[in-house]
Design a protein around this motif. Structure first.
Motif, PDB file in Angstrom:
ATOM      1  N   ASN A   1       0.796  -1.232   0.000  1.00 26.87           N
ATOM      2  CA  ASN A   1       0.000   0.000   0.000  1.00 26.87           C
ATOM      3  C   ASN A   1       0.823   1.275   0.000  1.00 26.87           C
ATOM      4  O   ASN A   1       0.530   2.221  -0.747  1.00 26.87           O
ATOM      5  N   HIS A   2       1.824   1.332   0.856  1.00 31.52           N
ATOM      6  CA  HIS A   2       2.443   2.626   1.157  1.00 31.52           C
ATOM      7  C   HIS A   2       3.505   3.032   0.147  1.00 31.52           C
ATOM      8  O   HIS A   2       4.057   4.135   0.247  1.00 31.52           O
ATOM      9  N   GLY A   3       3.763   2.174  -0.845  1.00 26.48           N
ATOM     10  CA  GLY A   3       4.650   2.559  -1.930  1.00 26.48           C
ATOM     11  C   GLY A   3       3.916   3.121  -3.129  1.00 26.48           C
ATOM     12  O   GLY A   3       4.537   3.669  -4.041  1.00 26.48           O
ATOM     13  N   LYS A   4       2.584   3.018  -3.143  1.00 23.13           N
ATOM     14  CA  LYS A   4       1.809   3.388  -4.325  1.00 23.13           C
ATOM     15  C   LYS A   4       1.162   4.769  -4.214  1.00 23.13           C
ATOM     16  O   LYS A   4       0.345   5.145  -5.060  1.00 23.13           O
ATOM     17  N   TYR A   5       1.533   5.538  -3.205  1.00 19.62           N
ATOM     18  CA  TYR A   5       0.840   6.807  -2.998  1.00 19.62           C
ATOM     19  C   TYR A   5       1.015   7.769  -4.169  1.00 19.62           C
ATOM     20  O   TYR A   5       0.179   8.644  -4.396  1.00 19.62           O
TER      21      TYR A   5
END
Length: 538
Positions: free
Chosen positions: A402-406
């Motif tokens: 999740n937190h790499g796709k922001y």
């Protein structure tokens, strides 16, 4: 408050190359071209990169080595041993995404190591197969014989294997590993040998068991190669029980396992996009509408006890400990991106923003970086966070990603039009146009955002700035003294079509307010949506 109870207090924070992304997602900028600036999203991405590097890669690879007949280099993780292999696929995707987003070479080194080990397994298997499904070779052999009921005697084998498919695809898509592309297509070809002996009735029987997004990955294979055999396979994996209902606009989702259904529909959208199939597009959009507008809480998440609640049981949201799964929202955001690509409507971005800020961002512990499985809507309740090398829940797998796709949906483009979908501090390098756009914002702690254009030469393009659904009055988009938002309405895009000069600035003002949403079908329970500070992490 009388008989009215405050269910949840959410702050909607944003109401709310190295890679080959454009080869599958035509409107998306490569993650390496979108640099997050200081703020909660950059913090989350940086923290998550550190967390990923704490995992023992050899333990994640152990099930693949065992299934290929090699001695593992480390022991498998004991919890969820029956689903051994599924987190390894998620981890490969996460490494690729975070390498693309941050350029962290440690992520690339691990990604390449995993690909090399998986390649060793694929060569050993000799038929294109590579997977960590426990006793997988026996399972696949039985399916080939028509004994599709064996999927109920194992722990969702197709769901498990889908993560390997996705990991290989993403190691190429985000991480630029060409060997992974070949391995992915070889695995696709192996999969065709498994399902080709099955008739339609046997396929439907098999697809009653959770199978992840197998239709999605085969649609991707078709888009990568234009070989019709992959599109045919994607449609065989469509699960007609759900597809036919969605085409007929019949909501048959009551009490159904939510994250079994959402990935199927991501596949419908990918088939629609790759094949220009209006029926699949309509099925995907109807599902999206039913989940977003009829089955989701104000934070953007859906389901309780992993299942969609019927209308007469929605009160269970505030009584049960197991609220919306972050897995569900991860996949709903994928679906939203796909639908937006085919029809860039602000309604998709409005939902994306809400779910991203209030659910996905909040599922990471802001200090130690652990992941959340359930987000309870039960008043005054708590959340349980994972820790590296111990918790292997399904939402740990999507949590890794999740937190790499922001940076993926802040900006999108179609021809000469640039969409600003999210108000996130960031800097976009639009190489095709030779420009850089910096977005400076403290949103949601303040109600403004500033876009600054940097270019060596004047360049013409349309800038489309989202007018959020929650900005009901007073929205402004000022550029060189002109307010382009004068005739704009909520849940639309403000169009600024001009020749841009170096140093041009667009100043965006989004007046905030407070609104109330009722719990679906239970009006005595409400959620206050505060479009202002403080952060939902506070």
């Amino acid at each position: 408050m009388g008989h009215r109870i405050i269910l949840i207090l959410f702050t909607l924070l944003a109401i709310t190359g190295v890679n080959a992304q454009d080869k599958l997602y035509s409107n998306t900028f490569p993650l390496c071209d979108v640099r997050l600036l200081d703020g909660p999203f950059k913090h989350a991405c940086t923290l998550n990169t550190k967390v990923l590097l704490q995992y023992d890669t050899d333990r994640l690879l152990a099930p693949y080595l065992k299934e290929a007949g090699f001695p593992p280099k480390a022991d498998s993780f004991e919890n969820w041993i029956g689903l051994d292999g599924h987190v390894g696929g998620h981890y490969l995707t996460a490494l690729a995404i975070h390498y693309a987003a941050t350029g962290d070479e440690a992520c690339k080194t691990r990604m390449d190591y995993m690909i090399a080990e998986l390649k060793r397994c694929q060569l050993q298997n000799g038929d294109g197969y590579v997977g960590g499904v426990p006793d997988g070779k026996k399972i696949w052999a039985e399916i080939k014989k028509g004994n599709v009921g064996i999927v109920w005697k194992a722990w969702v084998p197709w769901y498990n294997l889908h993560k390997t498919y996705a990991g290989l695809r993403d190691a190429w898509l985000y991480g630029g590993n060409e060997e992974a592309r070949k391995m992915f297509l070889d695995l696709c070809d192996w999969g065709l040998t498994v399902i080709s002996p099955l008739n339609n009735e046997q396929m439907e029987q098999m697809l009653a068991n959770e199978f992840g997004g197998m239709d999605e990955v085969y649609a991707d294979a078709y888009q990568m190669t234009k070989e019709k055999k992959y599109l045919d396979a994607a449609k065989r994996f469509s699960h007609k029980w759900l597809f036919d209902s969605m085409v007929a606009h019949v909501d048959n989702l009551d009490n159904k396992h939510a994250n079994t259904q959402v990935p199927k529909v991501v596949g419908y959208a990918r088939i629609a996009e790759a094949d220009k199939d209006k029926q699949y597009a309509d099925a995907a959009d109807f599902f999206w509408d039913r989940v977003v507008n009829h089955r989701s809480l104000s934070l953007g998440g859906n389901s309780r006890r992993e299942h969609f609640a019927p209308a007469d049981d929605c009160k269970s949201y505030v009584e049960d400990r197991e609220g919306p799964e972050s897995c569900n929202t991860n996949n709903m955001l994928k679906l939203t991106e796909d639908l937006f690509r085919m029809n860039p409507s602000a309604k998709y971005a409005d939902f994306y923003e809400r779910a991203l800020y209030n659910h996905i961002l909040s599922t990471q512990h802001p200090e130690h970086g652990g992941y959340v499985y359930f987000t309870p809507a039960r008043p005054a309740h708590y959340r349980v966070y994972s820790s590296p090398n111990s918790a292997m829940w399904c939402c740990v797998g999507t949590g890794m990603e999740n937190h790499g796709k922001y940076g993926e949906f802040i900006y999108t483009h179609v021809h000469d039009s640039l969409f600003v979908n999210l108000f996130v501090a960031s800097e976009l390098t639009w190489k095709e146009k030779g420009i850089v756009i910096m977005q400076q914002t403290g949103f949601p702690d303040e109600e403004n955002s500033k876009l600054t254009i940097k270019t060596k030469h004047p360049v013409r393009f349309k800038l489309l700035v989202r007018h959020p659904d929650w900005a009901r009055s007073g929205m402004k988009a000022l550029c060189n003294g002109q307010d382009y938002a004068i005739n704009s309405s909520p849940s639309s895009y403000i169009v600024i079509d001009r020749q841009w000069q170096n140093g041009d600035v667009v100043e965006i003002s989004m007046p905030m307010g407070v609104s109330i949403e009722e719990l679906p079908h239970v009006p005595n329970y409400i959620s206050c949506l505060l479009y202002t500070s403080p952060s939902p992490r506070d």
